[in-house]
Design a protein around this motif. Structure first.
Motif, PDB file in Angstrom:
ATOM      1  N   ASN A   1     -74.042  17.662 -18.204  1.00  0.00           N
ATOM      2  CA  ASN A   1     -74.322  16.658 -19.237  1.00  0.00           C
ATOM      3  C   ASN A   1     -75.038  15.447 -18.663  1.00  0.00           C
ATOM      4  O   ASN A   1     -75.999  14.944 -19.245  1.00  0.00           O
ATOM      5  N   GLU A   2     -74.555  14.990 -17.515  1.00  0.00           N
ATOM      6  CA  GLU A   2     -75.174  13.814 -16.917  1.00  0.00           C
ATOM      7  C   GLU A   2     -76.620  14.098 -16.534  1.00  0.00           C
ATOM      8  O   GLU A   2     -77.529  13.321 -16.817  1.00  0.00           O
TER       9      GLU A   2
ATOM     10  N   THR B   1     -70.210  21.834 -12.999  1.00  0.00           N
ATOM     11  CA  THR B   1     -69.252  21.270 -13.948  1.00  0.00           C
ATOM     12  C   THR B   1     -69.998  20.889 -15.219  1.00  0.00           C
ATOM     13  O   THR B   1     -71.190  20.588 -15.194  1.00  0.00           O
ATOM     14  N   PHE B   2     -69.268  20.909 -16.304  1.00  0.00           N
ATOM     15  CA  PHE B   2     -69.848  20.576 -17.598  1.00  0.00           C
ATOM     16  C   PHE B   2     -70.268  19.102 -17.628  1.00  0.00           C
ATOM     17  O   PHE B   2     -71.326  18.754 -18.146  1.00  0.00           O
ATOM     18  N   ALA B   3     -69.438  18.242 -17.019  1.00  0.00           N
ATOM     19  CA  ALA B   3     -69.795  16.817 -16.981  1.00  0.00           C
ATOM     20  C   ALA B   3     -71.080  16.608 -16.177  1.00  0.00           C
ATOM     21  O   ALA B   3     -71.949  15.840 -16.577  1.00  0.00           O
ATOM     22  N   GLY B   4     -71.186  17.335 -15.049  1.00  0.00           N
ATOM     23  CA  GLY B   4     -72.387  17.212 -14.216  1.00  0.00           C
ATOM     24  C   GLY B   4     -73.630  17.653 -14.974  1.00  0.00           C
ATOM     25  O   GLY B   4     -74.676  17.002 -14.923  1.00  0.00           O
TER      26      GLY B   4
ATOM     27  N   ARG C   1     -70.709   9.630 -17.244  1.00  0.00           N
ATOM     28  CA  ARG C   1     -71.555  10.806 -17.039  1.00  0.00           C
ATOM     29  C   ARG C   1     -71.967  11.450 -18.356  1.00  0.00           C
ATOM     30  O   ARG C   1     -73.110  11.858 -18.525  1.00  0.00           O
ATOM     31  N   VAL C   2     -71.040  11.592 -19.289  1.00  0.00           N
ATOM     32  CA  VAL C   2     -71.343  12.337 -20.512  1.00  0.00           C
ATOM     33  C   VAL C   2     -71.977  11.444 -21.581  1.00  0.00           C
ATOM     34  O   VAL C   2     -72.943  11.820 -22.225  1.00  0.00           O
TER      35      VAL C   2
ATOM     36  N   GLN D   1     -62.157  20.254 -18.999  1.00  0.00           N
ATOM     37  CA  GLN D   1     -62.479  21.005 -17.788  1.00  0.00           C
ATOM     38  C   GLN D   1     -62.084  20.219 -16.533  1.00  0.00           C
ATOM     39  O   GLN D   1     -61.499  20.760 -15.609  1.00  0.00           O
TER      40      GLN D   1
END
Lengths: 624, 78
Positions: free
Chosen positions: A42-43, A37-40, B15-16, B50
């Motif tokens: 990024n984190e 995932t994009f959030a993952g 997270r971001v 997403q």
């Protein structure tokens, strides 16, 4: 359900204030493989900026990006792609739409110590409106801009340059009826890409990132996000970004990680469908008709690897004579017994066989990929020989092609002539083995080989192969110092690089030895690196090579040659190499052994001098 | 079982943007939070789209500058 964070974020309050970054990265990389995932991403990338430079088990690299689009959203997925290959990257980005000024001394400065510099000229921003009606000199204009840019950048950085080619962009998705027109943008784009490939295929400093292939494989319509491009100059949809990360990681991994040298395959239900011992040769599935056509594809895939210098071996529970007969008699087989560098076809356990194959081919277990359809055999090898990359072959023939496409660690950035020669020389080893049995003793055997050595000083044209040897040689390697092509080029300036080629009656081995020396004072020379490819073991050529290096040091005025041995789990065999060659031990610790060789006396012969059963040719030794 | 949008959004902010755990995310806006710059903004919007399988218009994306504003836009789609 929403996937959780890759792992609980390492908390600054961990006991003792230290974190197990290696475990964190391994878990996170696995997690991102299962649910990217994009959030993952990024984190993970954000947390990783707190990690120390060096994390055990991960190679650290620094990557710069010059670009004319917004690449910042890509970086977390680029980081993840690399992390999944065991590479921990730091990123730097250049100013928006600024390229050439980084290439000139009076322009902008690139950060020092970059390992890679990505140059991403996006078609929309580079060519822009001209794509709708390309001028006749478009290719020339683009290729010549790239050439000038790369020449300038090469002057200002030692980094390897990773140049993106041009992918299919939204313009060609909706431009009507242009494919018949050679002057249209889609056709010009292909011509530009081909010109770039041809221009840089043999340039070790430039690698093309095949954006064209990455986008096509993913699907151009899904790869772009028009809204993000129009609002933020960021062309790609988030779903495509992991692919981009994989494309970059493939390049860096092929450049920096030790490559796999041998693929070991099972026979029944792997090279062909069915079981030879039970079904008989006539009933096996291999050939033009399904399911034989799927196994045929797999054999063609292996044949292609073989042509690029990867060794093939067979490890099968079968009667040896039956299998070999089928290999050579079946008109449908693509692979023949002569394509195999070695085989173990017997009823012994497959782990012992793999160990024996590694010993016979003189390669490490970590240079092997094992492919077997049996879950039990795969598990056995995984547990007994964890260094081997084990890949379970699909049970459904329809899955064979995706399986081939997913195999990792077989990529090479370039195929050198030596890669091709290696496959031939491994085969000749069999004939040589016969001769060894016939000769009465080792020295008679060596003499009968009619070995010819060519030792070249400062072979600047062969920096790539020299670098490759430093990267790949594990066993006969006194210091195991790994050098990139750029680092080898620096050695030509501040030291002396000797490289040795070997030929004998049976084959040309190509370059099999490298030694690097540096003057430490007017009378002292230190041996920085000394290595010999495993293909050249057992012939005593290392002594002859060292002799020439020492002789040359003396010719340059040195009175003392210093050397050392840095132990690794793999180079035990050379622990006593220097003392055996007449060096005195000056320091003897577990972590390092230091040696010295005094050249003072006029009459002293360098090691092995006068006793060579070899014909030695010297190139580049004139000190004019 | 689906989680409420504000919980999912809150986690994405952590997270971001790296909002510290325990901090009240509902108070956060682009003006008040240093790590929420224009680049982080793009990444935040993409991550939210997403994760929640929604798509913001360009106009919405430029107005989505606080937790409250984003939650409102998400709610309008439910």
């Amino acid at each position: 359900m929403t996937p959780e964070a890759p792992t609980p974020s390492p908390s600054p309050a961990d006991s003792e204030g230290s974190r197990d970054w290696a475990a964190y990265f391994r878990n996170a990389a696995d997690h991102m493989r299962e649910s990217p995932t994009f959030a993952g991403a990024n984190e993970l990338y954000r947390v990783a900026t707190e990690a120390p430079d060096y994390v055990a088990g991960f190679l650290s690299v620094r990557i710069g990006i010059l670009r004319n689009v917004t690449v910042e959203p890509w970086i977390p997925d680029l980081f993840v792609g690399l992390l999944q290959r065991g590479i921990k990257a730091e990123f730097w980005t250049g100013e928006h739409d600024v390229f050439e000024p980084y290439g000139y001394a009076d322009g902008l400065r690139l950060p020092g110590a970059l390992d890679y510099l990505m140059v991403h000229l996006d078609a929309s921003a580079t060519i822009g409106d001209a794509r709708y009606d390309p001028p006749s000199d478009l290719e020339h204009a683009i290729v010549s801009r790239v050439e000038h840019l790369i020449v300038a950048l090469s002057e200002s950085t030692y980094a390897k340059i990773i140049l993106s080619n041009f992918g299919p962009d939204p313009v060609e998705l909706y431009a009507p009826h242009v494919h018949q027109d050679p002057g249209s943008w889609p056709n010009r784009r292909r011509a530009i890409n081909l010109a770039l490939t041809e221009r840089y295929s043999s340039d070790a400093r430039v690698v093309i990132l095949d954006l064209d292939r990455a986008i096509s494989a993913f699907g151009a319509e899904r790869a772009y996000d028009a809204r993000m491009y129009l609002t933020a100059r960021s062309p790609f949809a988030v779903g495509f970004l992991p692919r981009l990360g994989q494309a970059l990681a493939t390049i860096v991994a092929a450049d920096r990680l030790p490559p796999k040298k041998c693929v070991v395959v099972d026979c029944d239900n792997t090279l062909w469908g069915g079981v030879l011992g039970e079904d008989g040769p006539g009933a096996l599935a291999i050939g033009e008709a399904y399911p034989g056509s799927a196994y045929r594809q797999f054999q063609l895939f292996l044949k292609g690897l073989h042509a690029r210098g990867v060794l093939l071996a067979v490890n099968s529970k079968n009667n040896e004579a039956d299998v070999l007969e089928f290999f050579d008699r079946s008109p449908d087989m693509i692979l023949r017994a002569t394509d195999l560098a070695a085989y173990r076809i017997n009823w012994k356990d497959k782990a012992s066989n793999v160990r024996e194959l590694a010993a016979e081919l003189n390669i490490g277990l970590d240079a092997m990929i094992l492919i077997d359809d049996s879950a039990v055999e795969c598990e056995l090898i995984r547990s007994l020989l964890p260094e081997v990359q084990v890949e379970r072959f699909p049970s459904d023939p329809i899955d064979i092609e995706p399986f081939c496409a997913s195999l990792r660690n077989l990529e090479r950035l370039s195929v050198t002539d030596d890669d091709l020669k290696r496959a031939a020389s491994m085969r000749a080893n069999g004939a040589r083995e016969q001769l060894r049995l016939a000769a009465s003793d080792l020295s008679a055997f060596i003499e009968s080989l009619e070995i010819r050595l060519t030792i070249t000083k400062q072979d600047r044209d062969r920096a790539e192969r020299i670098s490759q040897l430093t990267q790949r040689t594990n066993q006969f390697n006194l210091t195991t110092r790994r050098y990139t092509v750029q680092e080898v080029q620096r050695w030509f300036e501040r030291g002396t690089v000797y490289s040795m080629r070997m030929r004998d009656r049976f084959s040309d081995y190509g370059m099999i030895g490298v030694a690097i020396t540096k003057p430490t004072s007017s009378q002292h020379v230190a041996i920085d690196s000394f290595m010999l490819s495993c293909r050249a073991f057992g012939r005593g050529v290392e002594g002859a090579f060292l002799g020439v290096v020492i002789e040359d040091a003396r010719a340059g005025g040195a009175t003392v040659v210093r050397a050392c041995y840095l132990p690794t789990p793999k180079n035990q065999m050379v622990r006593d190499f220097f003392p055996e060659q007449g060096f005195a031990v000056t320091e003897d610790r577990d972590s390092i052994r230091r040696f010295e060789y005094a050249l003072g006396a006029i009459t002293l012969s360098p090691p092995s001098e006068g006793a060579d059963p070899y014909d030695i040719e010297r190139i580049g030794f004139d000190r004019a | 079982l689906t989680e409420p949008d504000d919980v999912v959004l809150g986690r994405l902010f952590v997270r971001v943007l790296g909002v510290p755990d325990g901090r009240d995310v509902t108070e956060i806006s682009m003006d008040s939070h240093a790590s929420w710059d224009s680049m982080a903004h793009i990444n935040l919007i993409l991550a939210i789209e997403q994760e929640l399988r929604i798509s913001f218009t360009p106009e919405e994306a430029s107005l989505a500058t606080s937790f409250g504003a984003i939650l409102g836009m998400v709610a309008a789609r439910r």
